[in-house]
Design a protein around this motif. Structure first.
Motif, PDB file in Angstrom:
ATOM      1  N   SER A 230       0.916  -1.210   0.057  1.00  0.00           N
ATOM      2  CA  SER A 230       0.004   0.147  -0.033  1.00  0.00           C
ATOM      3  C   SER A 230       0.817   1.184   0.037  1.00  0.00           C
ATOM      4  O   SER A 230       1.868   1.305   0.915  1.00  0.00           O
ATOM      5  CB  SER A 230      -0.752  -0.143   1.300  1.00  0.00           C
ATOM      6  N   THR A 231       0.564   2.319  -0.964  1.00  0.00           N
ATOM      7  CA  THR A 231       1.116   3.504  -0.863  1.00  0.00           C
ATOM      8  C   THR A 231       0.338   4.713  -0.035  1.00  0.00           C
ATOM      9  O   THR A 231       0.606   5.819  -0.190  1.00  0.00           O
ATOM     10  CB  THR A 231       1.460   3.785  -2.263  1.00  0.00           C
ATOM     11  N   ASP A 232      -0.732   4.234   0.583  1.00  0.00           N
ATOM     12  CA  ASP A 232      -1.407   5.291   1.431  1.00  0.00           C
ATOM     13  C   ASP A 232      -0.526   5.647   2.333  1.00  0.00           C
ATOM     14  O   ASP A 232       0.264   4.964   2.908  1.00  0.00           O
ATOM     15  CB  ASP A 232      -2.781   4.260   2.014  1.00  0.00           C
ATOM     16  N   PRO A 233      -0.523   7.083   2.556  1.00  0.00           N
ATOM     17  CA  PRO A 233       0.247   7.629   3.363  1.00  0.00           C
ATOM     18  C   PRO A 233       0.149   7.253   4.916  1.00  0.00           C
ATOM     19  O   PRO A 233       0.971   7.412   5.777  1.00  0.00           O
ATOM     20  CB  PRO A 233      -0.039   9.220   3.208  1.00  0.00           C
ATOM     21  N   ARG A 234      -1.035   6.545   5.309  1.00  0.00           N
ATOM     22  CA  ARG A 234      -1.210   6.119   6.627  1.00  0.00           C
ATOM     23  C   ARG A 234      -0.599   4.805   6.714  1.00  0.00           C
ATOM     24  O   ARG A 234      -0.734   4.347   8.027  1.00  0.00           O
ATOM     25  CB  ARG A 234      -2.622   6.193   6.954  1.00  0.00           C
ATOM     26  N   ALA A 235      -0.334   4.043   5.665  1.00  0.00           N
ATOM     27  CA  ALA A 235       0.121   2.639   5.910  1.00  0.00           C
ATOM     28  C   ALA A 235       1.362   2.349   6.450  1.00  0.00           C
ATOM     29  O   ALA A 235       1.281   1.567   7.546  1.00  0.00           O
ATOM     30  CB  ALA A 235       0.175   2.008   4.568  1.00  0.00           C
ATOM     31  N   ALA A 236       2.247   3.188   6.507  1.00  0.00           N
ATOM     32  CA  ALA A 236       3.449   2.796   7.063  1.00  0.00           C
ATOM     33  C   ALA A 236       3.451   3.039   8.701  1.00  0.00           C
ATOM     34  O   ALA A 236       3.880   2.394   9.460  1.00  0.00           O
ATOM     35  CB  ALA A 236       4.404   3.767   6.354  1.00  0.00           C
ATOM     36  N   SER A 237       2.854   4.211   8.988  1.00  0.00           N
ATOM     37  CA  SER A 237       2.603   4.436  10.285  1.00  0.00           C
ATOM     38  C   SER A 237       1.605   3.417  11.139  1.00  0.00           C
ATOM     39  O   SER A 237       1.878   3.143  12.290  1.00  0.00           O
ATOM     40  CB  SER A 237       1.869   5.961  10.775  1.00  0.00           C
ATOM     41  N   PHE A 238       0.496   3.124  10.258  1.00  0.00           N
ATOM     42  CA  PHE A 238      -0.354   1.734  10.914  1.00  0.00           C
ATOM     43  C   PHE A 238       0.814   0.727  11.110  1.00  0.00           C
ATOM     44  O   PHE A 238       0.292   0.001  12.218  1.00  0.00           O
ATOM     45  CB  PHE A 238      -1.278   1.759   9.958  1.00  0.00           C
ATOM     46  N   ARG A 239       1.431   0.141  10.220  1.00  0.00           N
ATOM     47  CA  ARG A 239       2.084  -1.000  10.347  1.00  0.00           C
ATOM     48  C   ARG A 239       2.947  -0.776  11.576  1.00  0.00           C
ATOM     49  O   ARG A 239       3.232  -2.082  12.391  1.00  0.00           O
ATOM     50  CB  ARG A 239       2.864  -1.337   9.025  1.00  0.00           C
ATOM     51  N   THR A 240       3.702   0.162  11.865  1.00  0.00           N
ATOM     52  CA  THR A 240       4.410   0.217  13.229  1.00  0.00           C
ATOM     53  C   THR A 240       3.623   0.426  14.378  1.00  0.00           C
ATOM     54  O   THR A 240       3.726  -0.139  15.247  1.00  0.00           O
ATOM     55  CB  THR A 240       5.093   1.807  12.994  1.00  0.00           C
ATOM     56  N   TRP A 241       2.708   1.096  14.272  1.00  0.00           N
ATOM     57  CA  TRP A 241       1.594   0.935  15.431  1.00  0.00           C
ATOM     58  C   TRP A 241       1.063  -0.373  15.641  1.00  0.00           C
ATOM     59  O   TRP A 241       1.051  -0.793  16.840  1.00  0.00           O
ATOM     60  CB  TRP A 241       0.223   1.951  15.215  1.00  0.00           C
ATOM     61  N   PHE A 242       0.588  -0.980  14.786  1.00  0.00           N
ATOM     62  CA  PHE A 242       0.245  -2.339  14.776  1.00  0.00           C
ATOM     63  C   PHE A 242       1.348  -3.351  15.575  1.00  0.00           C
ATOM     64  O   PHE A 242       0.922  -4.032  16.377  1.00  0.00           O
ATOM     65  CB  PHE A 242      -0.243  -2.929  13.591  1.00  0.00           C
ATOM     66  N   VAL A 243       2.402  -3.371  15.039  1.00  0.00           N
ATOM     67  CA  VAL A 243       3.455  -4.243  15.410  1.00  0.00           C
ATOM     68  C   VAL A 243       3.741  -3.826  17.079  1.00  0.00           C
ATOM     69  O   VAL A 243       3.983  -4.679  18.033  1.00  0.00           O
ATOM     70  CB  VAL A 243       4.661  -4.129  14.730  1.00  0.00           C
ATOM     71  N   ASN A 244       3.971  -2.583  17.382  1.00  0.00           N
ATOM     72  CA  ASN A 244       4.427  -2.090  18.613  1.00  0.00           C
ATOM     73  C   ASN A 244       3.282  -2.065  19.730  1.00  0.00           C
ATOM     74  O   ASN A 244       3.604  -2.354  20.958  1.00  0.00           O
ATOM     75  CB  ASN A 244       4.792  -0.573  18.392  1.00  0.00           C
ATOM     76  N   ASN A 245       2.043  -1.857  19.378  1.00  0.00           N
ATOM     77  CA  ASN A 245       1.122  -1.859  20.194  1.00  0.00           C
ATOM     78  C   ASN A 245      -0.033  -2.934  20.190  1.00  0.00           C
ATOM     79  O   ASN A 245      -0.586  -3.566  21.103  1.00  0.00           O
ATOM     80  CB  ASN A 245       0.253  -0.863  20.107  1.00  0.00           C
TER      81      ASN A 245
END
Length: 628
Positions: free
Chosen positions: A305-320
């Motif tokens: 995904s190239t959605d600008p929210r995707a990268a931060s979501f994946r970081t949030w998902f793994v960390n939280n």
């Protein structure tokens, strides 16, 4: 519903049953579907209550209903003059690629995610939802729901209390699917948040006492209507505009409507918040489409995904999210550590086989996201796979909660539990427009509930109620700050739990860790038995598998001359890893005598000492209790 009769009925429920001993009946105290009780709840009355609270001149229940459903239509198709927002008010300039199997056109958006626009359900704005039977466009109440189990563990609120309305056309259950549900999900504030969940005790006792066999059907109906429309003493009514606003509850529409020869819409769920905007002294009450809580948009799980929210979501998902979703052996406790950040919430929930299938979005190939999820699972000692972890995330989503199986896809059944999740005998919904006889009173009927509700969800919710009513908040780890340590890092967890809502999570950054309880009284525990039981979760993360360490338990009753008295020790190697074990210690006879002495001591405390390897853990402790 005005006047003395309601007050008397409410008093009978809350106070009159206190001296009685009876078993909680889940169909009276958790999910009420008796047709003669829910018939007391009319959609027009619910909307009228909200309209009255809004104090907007000229607003009527009919107008509020029409405005909410008009949001499903484009502005060019909407009511004139326009009563509020429409689904094409914000059109995405760079929408994500079409998802196979997802209906088009998705010409509108909610929260920056595409939604089908228009939807057939928008035509409800042209119908009369309050028409008398047998008008199929009318709505009837089917279910009153007690979700105390959703209460904020810290006591900010007392949980959610719901009313489910179904379109009368649902009698076509297996003949065209002309179904629609409106669910009012009120988040009830705790008027005494400083007391924590104890401030909610009157609410829990109210629902428990509805099981009192001495109450008539009319007693229960009157008490429930007063609870929803008037509120218990000191509590706001369930049905209040503030309880469906931002940072509170919500109104959800569970849409199956199909109007041939119009387009055949797939199932979808949308969430609404009530808003009361004012300008120039004039105010409105609007139902505003909102992102769906705890339903991340599936494209966020797509590694490409190239959605600008995707990268931060994946970081949030793994960390939280990973540890929280993995930390439970019970489907009822699958959850995120907190609400999914709003930016990630999908505009509408669709079928799990389409947009909402997180595992399909992740894909089966190698990716950095999959690797990071696996590394996190390995680090916490979880045996789950990334696919099982994402299946758990799906169970928290709206479509996943309904646990569908379609074709060769197994939905979200494989979530890493010892036994598979049963198939939903109502196919998709958990409530039904169909009725059945009430077993202990065949002359009366009730609306059906799914087997998952009756066999999986209600027993859990009943246990949460019972644990709260009978448990000690210190020994059950329900009270914030009741346990302290100068060596270990402590927090309250909602995943690995054996009693109530929370357990104590102990992160052991040192080899020796002393954890001490606040002082408590034995008055409510009498008579205290000679056994002390502790539920202990032993971490699978062990740098030295040959020696895991020991746990030591001490007890103090300073007023009786007992200070840090040794109770017992347990070798952790003898306990099952990655699960709870109950360890039992025998108390000395003089200690038992002191615990039961008169007056009952109020300065009892328990100390738990973990002597473990640095780098092991975390450990969880729950349900400290005295038994014979």
């Amino acid at each position: 519903m005005d006047g003395e009769p309601d007050t008397l009925a409410e008093s009978a429920v809350v106070e009159g049953a206190q001296a009685l001993t009876f078993t909680i009946d889940p169909r009276k105290s958790l999910s009420v579907t008796d047709t003669d009780i829910v018939a007391e709840f009319a959609l027009e009355d619910v909307l009228q209550q909200l309209v009255d609270q809004a104090n907007v001149p000229g607003l009527t229940p009919t107008k509020l209903f029409k405005q909410m459903f008009d949001t499903y239509r484009k502005s060019s198709e909407g009511l004139s003059p326009s009563l509020g927002p429409h689904c094409d008010d914000v059109v995405l300039t760079n929408p994500p690629p079409s998802t196979p199997g997802v209906q088009e056109p998705r010409d509108g958006s909610i929260n920056g995610w595409p939604v089908l626009c228009s939807r057939v359900v928008g035509d409800e704005a042209d119908n009369d939802p309050f028409a008398a039977p047998p008008n199929d466009a009318a709505y009837m109440a089917t279910t009153l729901v007690n979700r105390f189990d959703l209460a904020d563990p810290g006591g900010a609120d007392c949980g959610e209390y719901r009313v489910v309305f179904a379109r009368a056309s649902g009698h076509q259950l297996f003949n065209g699917g002309m179904r629609n549900f409106i669910i009012f999900e009120s988040r009830l504030p705790n008027p005494s948040p400083s007391l924590g969940l104890e401030g909610c005790r009157p609410v829990v006792e109210f629902w428990r006492d509805l099981s009192d066999p001495a109450l008539s059907v009319q007693d229960r109906a009157t008490a429930l209507k007063s609870f929803y429309f008037d509120g218990l003493p000191g509590f706001a009514p369930v049905l209040h505009i503030n309880h469906f606003a931002a940072n509170s509850g919500q109104i959800r529409v569970n849409d199956f409507l199909r109007f041939p020869p119009a387009i055949q819409d797939d199932w979808a769920l949308r969430e609404f918040k009530l808003a009361r905007p004012c300008s120039g002294g004039a105010c409105q009450l609007l139902a505003i489409p909102n992102h769906v809580d705890d339903n991340p948009a599936a494209p966020l799980f797509d590694p490409t995904s190239t959605d600008p929210r995707a990268a931060s979501f994946r970081t949030w998902f793994v960390n939280n999210a990973v540890e929280s979703l993995a930390s439970s052996g019970d489907i009822n406790r699958f959850d995120y550590p907190s609400l999914v950040p709003a930016a990630y919430g999908a505009g509408e929930a669709l079928l799990i086989t389409d947009q909402n299938n997180y595992r399909l979005a992740l894909g089966s190939g190698a990716s950095t996201f999959r690797t990071n999820i696996q590394q996190k699972l390995t680090a916490i000692g979880s045996p789950l796979t990334p696919d099982q972890l994402l299946a758990r995330a799906q169970t928290v989503s709206c479509s996943g909660c309904h646990l569908t199986k379609t074709g060769t896809d197994d939905g979200n059944v494989e979530v890493g539990l010892s036994s598979p999740i049963p198939f939903n005998n109502l196919v998709f919904t958990h409530t039904s427009e169909e009725t059945e006889q009430i077993p202990d009173d065949p002359s009366r009927t009730r609306f059906r509930l799914s087997n998952l509700v009756t066999e999986k969800f209600l027993p859990f919710r009943e246990k949460v109620m019972t644990d709260f009513l009978n448990g000690n908040p210190v020994l059950g780890f329900e009270k914030t700050g009741a346990w302290t340590s100068t060596q270990a890092s402590l927090s309250l967890a909602t995943g690995w739990v054996t009693e109530g809502r929370r357990s104590l999570r102990i992160a052991t950054t040192n080899s020796w860790n002393q954890v001490k309880s606040a002082a408590f009284s034995t008055a409510s525990l009498a008579p205290v038995g000679n056994k002390l039981n502790v539920d202990l979760f032993t971490s699978p993360v062990q740098p030295n598998p040959s020696w895991l360490g020991t746990v030591v338990v001490l007890i103090s009753i300073p007023s009786r001359g007992i200070h840090n008295q040794f109770v017992g020790t347990t070798n952790l190697n003898s306990l099952t890893q990655n699960d709870f074990s109950t360890v039992t210690y025998t108390l000395a006879a003089p200690t038992v005598t002191a615990l039961n002495s008169t007056p009952k001591p109020s300065d009892v405390s328990v100390t738990i000492e973990l002597n473990v390897n640095v780098g092991s853990g975390p450990y969880y402790v729950d349900n400290v209790r005295f038994t014979n």
